[in-house]
Design an enzyme around this catalytic site. Structure first.
Site, short mmCIF file in Angstrom:
data_model
loop_
_atom_site.label_atom_id
_atom_site.label_comp_id
_atom_site.label_asym_id
_atom_site.label_seq_id
_atom_site.Cartn_x
_atom_site.Cartn_y
_atom_site.Cartn_z
N ASP A 1 1.61 0.43 -11.38
CA ASP A 1 2.74 1.04 -10.68
C ASP A 1 3.77 1.60 -11.67
O ASP A 1 3.75 1.26 -12.87
CB ASP A 1 3.38 -0.02 -9.76
CG ASP A 1 4.07 0.57 -8.55
OD1 ASP A 1 4.31 1.79 -8.54
OD2 ASP A 1 4.40 -0.20 -7.62
N ASP B 1 4.00 5.95 -0.50
CA ASP B 1 4.49 4.71 0.10
C ASP B 1 4.69 4.85 1.60
O ASP B 1 4.96 3.87 2.29
CB ASP B 1 5.83 4.31 -0.54
CG ASP B 1 5.62 3.43 -1.76
OD1 ASP B 1 4.47 3.03 -2.02
OD2 ASP B 1 6.61 3.15 -2.46
C1 DGJ Z 1 5.79 0.74 -5.03
C2 DGJ Z 1 4.38 0.88 -4.56
O1 DGJ Z 1 4.12 2.19 -4.17
C3 DGJ Z 1 4.13 -0.11 -3.43
O2 DGJ Z 1 2.85 0.07 -2.91
C4 DGJ Z 1 4.32 -1.49 -3.98
O3 DGJ Z 1 3.34 -1.77 -4.93
C5 DGJ Z 1 5.70 -1.64 -4.58
N1 DGJ Z 1 6.00 -0.60 -5.52
C6 DGJ Z 1 5.86 -2.97 -5.25
O4 DGJ Z 1 7.04 -3.10 -5.90
#
Ligand code: DGJ
Length: 702
Positions: free
Chosen positions: A444, A511
């Site tokens: 991430d 997201d």
């Molecule tokens: C952003 C990601 O896109 C989410 O899927 C998740 O992993 C969060 N970060 C976790 O902090």
């Protein structure tokens, strides 16, 4: 295929032709394949369409190169030196690039008074219509020179009547297709965020009646795409490369600078353009053991628990996931340090023993004992000020001495341009993977770059040196764990680009897991990227990002447009929902090869957006149509399928009804989506889409 005759060089792909005149550094032709064997001199005489600029030499367009030259001025004038055709691809040190069997044309130009050299490379692969292009400057002078801009590709397109298509957005709204008429002057799109960004993807297109030209960049940092409409010159200049924003790179004598690789492609229409880009990305960008391997159906706990979990909770989710037929469980953010919220612990990649019930290995082993693979979340490039890492190594953080740093999501970034930081990240993240035995890693990246600073690094070099450090780290880790499936993520799809896809065979698309929003996000993404790289999850309702409620079936249908996962707490679902999910996963596995590796096309009708994914042999297809809006007295919506064999007969099944029709009728007729608008759910929920899946199977050869 590349052929050279005097100064004329002809590059042919299966369906396109590019003709270059090397001595004058001009493009004579780029477009549909030309079969004639003429000498192309018929194309000469128009205002020159250049592959490099000549500022201060009456070329007043946007330049591909801005150079503070060895003689102290901004003037350069490159003279043709040589053209070579090589069997191997040019290396782009430190940067990811495409790969495969093909040929490379190297053009060399020299600025005679200073001996500064510009190299431009065109690589063509035997099986691809995309052409990879890159540029390199070598300082052959005896003095330092400074690069203020070196674009990867300059392409002067014929005509000025283009529609420019970009893929824009923000967090949770990535890659919305945006169309503009090109007007006189300059239109540019870029990222200054130190990442390719949610806001503007480097994939862009220019369309007119001739067809579609598309461009992308194999790079994950700041980028810039420039379209300059030159009406009097009758041409449109296109440039793509590293953004020249805050860019100033010193080159000592004999040093070189390599710009990242760009990719260009031409096709007569958007569908064939996407098909060509999909094939290129699948064959020449994505690599490693997972390139052609069916991707597992995963369950991720993020939206199910956020930071609030313990061993018991995780095991109960994993057990339900297993019962439903999932193959991989992914433990998301919150398993390390004292990470109970996003305010702390980034950089402390050691197990939170309480939350994991004795450590990652223990938890991972229990999950594996259930018959699931284990996956883990990491955010390697970040540091929390409230972390042991920051307390012991405050200067690992990217921040400017004497200034208060900008915090985003309460976090700072690591100075990845520093070798000590790179080694720390490689060591700690490798250890996480090794000690947990993870078979999958979600990498991430949750903030944009600010406060760019690294001791000893010239400010104008920082952004790119960060990227070189990042690529060094990610390539070392990926190489160490060749069997692990790495999925990239940047607060959703903020770094979904060709650079990252060289390391991550799949990427978390957004997201935003709302089915309605996902229809547009995946639709936009699909213009330049194949479905195999798009992580697509079914999440709970009401949706956490929008509050919309869509039926489970619609959420699943939309997620079948990418690599399927679930991101919810299954222990909160009813028995009937769980059994519906089991059915979905069983269905997905049955059609997975088609869904993940078939040819995907976008489908449109009035208020209808969807996709069809067709097996390579055109014998099986899965189509999903979504009615995005219903208006009183609207006619029955219709759709035309795509990609089928026109002369074969197909059995088409949806909603318990099966009919037989010819591939041609299914593609050229308007197939009514009867009853789709009648859904009761639509009355209750305004954010709801009405979705239907069709299974299409060949019953008779054409
Ligand atoms: C952003 C990601 O896109 C989410 O899927 C998740 O992993 C969060 N970060 C976790 O902090």
């Amino acid at each position: 295929m590349i052929k050279k005759k005097g100064h004329l060089i002809r590059i042919d792909t299966a369906n396109t032709t590019l003709v270059i005149r090397a001595d004058t550094a001009e493009y004579l032709y780029y477009g549909r394949k030309i079969s004639s064997a003429g000498d192309f001199s018929v194309c000469e005489g128009a205002s020159p369409r250049r592959l490099l600029s000549r500022p201060q030499r009456a070329d007043y367009g946007e330049p591909n190169l801005i150079l503070c030259n060895a003689d102290g001025g901004f003037t350069y004038d490159f003279t043709f030196s040589r053209a070579r055709i090589a069997a191997e691809k040019n290396e782009i040190p430190g940067l990811p690039s495409s790969y495969g069997e093909g040929k490379t044309l190297e053009l060399k130009y020299v600025d005679l008074p200073t001996k500064v050299c510009l190299y431009i490379y065109y690589t063509v692969y035997d099986d691809s219509d995309a052409i990879a292009v890159s540029s390199k400057i070598v300082n052959g002078s005896k003095k330092e020179i400074r690069l203020r801009r070196l674009m990867s590709l300059q392409m002067d397109l014929p005509g000025t009547d283009y529609k420019i298509v970009t893929f824009e957005g923000s967090w949770a709204r990535e890659r919305r297709k945006t169309v503009r008429e090109l007007e006189s002057g300059v239109f540019s799109t870029d990222s200054k965020r130190g990442m390719s960004s949610h806001q503007s993807n480097p994939f862009v297109m220019a369309e007119n009646e001739r067809g579609v030209y598309a461009f992308n960049l194999v790079y994950s940092g700041n980028h810039k795409e420039i379209f300059e409409c030159d009406r009097p010159g009758g041409k449109t200049r296109f440039l793509t490369g590293i953004n020249d924003y805050m860019f100033d790179w010193a080159l000592a004598p004999s040093e070189e600078f390599c710009a990242p690789e760009a990719v260009m492609c031409f096709a007569p229409d958007e569908d064939s353009l996407s098909a060509r880009m999909h094939a290129f990305v699948s064959e020449h960008i994505v690599r490693g053991k997972w390139k052609k391997r069916e991707r597992p159906v995963l369950f991720n706990n993020w939206e199910g628990t956020y930071f609030d979990f313990n061993e018991e909770k995780i095991l109960s989710i994993a057990a339900a996931a297993k019962r439903a037929g999932a193959e991989l469980f992914v433990l998301d953010d919150g398993w390390f340090g004292r990470r109970d919220s996003d305010t702390c612990s980034l950089g402390d990649w050691y197990d939170n023993v309480e939350k994991t019930g004795g450590g990652l290995k223990n938890l991972a082993d229990k999950i594996r004992a259930m018959g699931l693979s284990f996956g883990i979340w990491v955010e390697p490039e970040m540091i929390s000020e409230d972390s042991d890492l920051y307390r012991s190594h405050p200067n690992f953080a990217m921040k400017i001495p004497g200034r208060t740093p900008e915090r985003m999501r309460h976090q700072l970034m690591l100075n990845m341009a520093d070798e000590r930081v790179q080694n720390y990240v490689v060591r700690t993240i490798s250890d996480v993977i090794a000690r947990s035995g993870a078979e999958y890693v979600k990498w991430d990246f949750n903030r944009s770059m600010t406060d760019c600073y690294g001791k000893g690094i010239a400010p104008g070099e920082y952004f790119h040196r960060y990227m070189l450090g990042y690529y060094r780290v990610v390539s070392r880790i990926v190489k160490k764990f060749p069997f692990v499936l790495f999925e990239g993520c940047a607060g959703g799809g903020g770094r979904l680009d060709l650079g990252n896809l060289c390391y991550f065979p799949q990427y978390w698309t957004s997201d935003d897991t709302d089915a309605r929003e996902r229809v547009s996000i995946q639709e936009g993404t699909s213009y330049g990227y194949p479905q195999t790289v798009m992580g697509a999850h079914v999440s709970a309702c009401p949706n956490h990002q929008t509050g919309n409620t869509n039926p489970l079936s619609a959420r699943f249908n939309v997620a079948c447009g990418g690599v399927l996962g679930y991101e919810l707490d299954p222990t909160k679902l009813s028995e009937s929902e769980l059994s519906e999910i089991s059915g979905q996963i069983a269905f997905y596995k049955e059609y997975r090869k088609v869904l993940q590796f078939g040819d995907q096309y976008r489908l449109y009708g009035k208020n209808v957006v969807g996709f069809i994914t067709v097996s390579k042999d055109k014998s099986t297809a899965v189509a999903v149509v979504n009615l995005m809006e219903r208006r009183p007295c609207d006619p029955v919506p219709t759709v035309r399928f795509k990609g089928l064999n026109p002369s074969a007969a197909y059995e088409v099944s949806a909603c318990g009804k099966t009919q037989v029709a010819g591939g041609d009728l299914l593609m050229y007729g308007d197939i009514p989506l009867e009853g789709l608008a009648d859904s009761k759910v639509a009355d209750a929920n305004s954010g709801c889409i009405m979705s239907r899946m069709y299974i299409i199977k060949k019953v008779k050869n054409g």
